[in-house]
Enzyme design. Structure first.
Site: not given
Length: 229
Positions: A83, A195
């Site tokens: 992430t 992202c």
């Protein structure tokens, strides 16, 4: 090949892409029936997302530190955090641990510089776009980083309300394309998909600028680290 420890689940949609790329890249490099030795801890994203929204970064760092320690104890020899946003607590997560950690921004910066880009647009959650941790890491590599001047709320909402749930909408793709267009007008030469879910929505075939998918670049960098002797 060293065993890769992967902290995933943020969201599981992108973690599934990580697992596929780790194994595809290992097979491509080693051939035959080779696959990647991976230990993954996939967290429940809901409590983590609530900590993000509340600004409870200390608490989130403590949670991920416990996860990282568990992976190390289980035999992980190289660690990756699947992430972008949670790299804000990377230092806290690695506290007390002595194993290589591959930061997601580093292979991304390396790929951009290798291709001759120095002014880049950054897309991601509002935390990644607005907080300094990610932009400063990229700037440390010599990159000039632009973020969208508007649409942070819309861009962030598309990630959490759609992509993290596996929803891909053409209307949302147009929102991202417009944001990239505006950064291009300000001088961006390429765009970081900062992202791990954005690659589900945008790639080179749909983006006004060349794209650099952090999920792909990070997973391949983990394989490289695991293959180092």
């Amino acid at each position: 090949m060293k065993t890769i420890g992967l902290i995933g689940g943020m969201s599981w949609e992108s973690s599934a892409h990580y697992y596929r790329i780790l194994n595809q890249e290992t097979a491509a490099r080693l051939g035959g029936l080779h696959s990647a030795p991976v230990i993954m801890h996939s967290v429940d994203f809901a409590p983590i997302a609530a900590m993000q929204a509340a600004g409870q970064w200390y608490e989130a760092g403590h949670v991920l530190n416990e996860v990282a320690r568990g992976l190390a104890a289980a035999g992980a020899e190289v660690l990756g955090l699947a992430t972008n946003t949670m790299h804000v607590v990377a230092e806290a997560m690695m506290a007390g641990l002595d194993l290589p950690f591959i930061h997601i921004a580093d292979p991304t910066a390396g790929a951009l510089l290798a291709d001759g880009f120095d002014t880049i647009g950054l897309l991601g959650t509002r935390f990644t776009m607005e907080m300094g941790f990610y932009k400063e890491r990229l700037a440390g590599h010599g990159l000039n980083v632009l973020v969208p001047e508007v649409d942070h709320t819309n861009l962030n909402g598309i990630i959490y309300d759609e992509l993290c749930k596996g929803i891909v909408r053409e209307e949302s793709r147009r929102v991202y394309q417009a944001a990239i267009d505006r950064m291009a007008a300000r001088g961006a030469q390429a765009v970081i998909l900062g992202c791990t879910e954005i690659g589900m929505l945008i790639d080179d075939s749909t983006s006004p600028l060349p794209t650099y998918d952090t999920t792909d670049l990070h997973a391949k960098a983990l394989v490289s680290a695991a293959l180092e002797t």
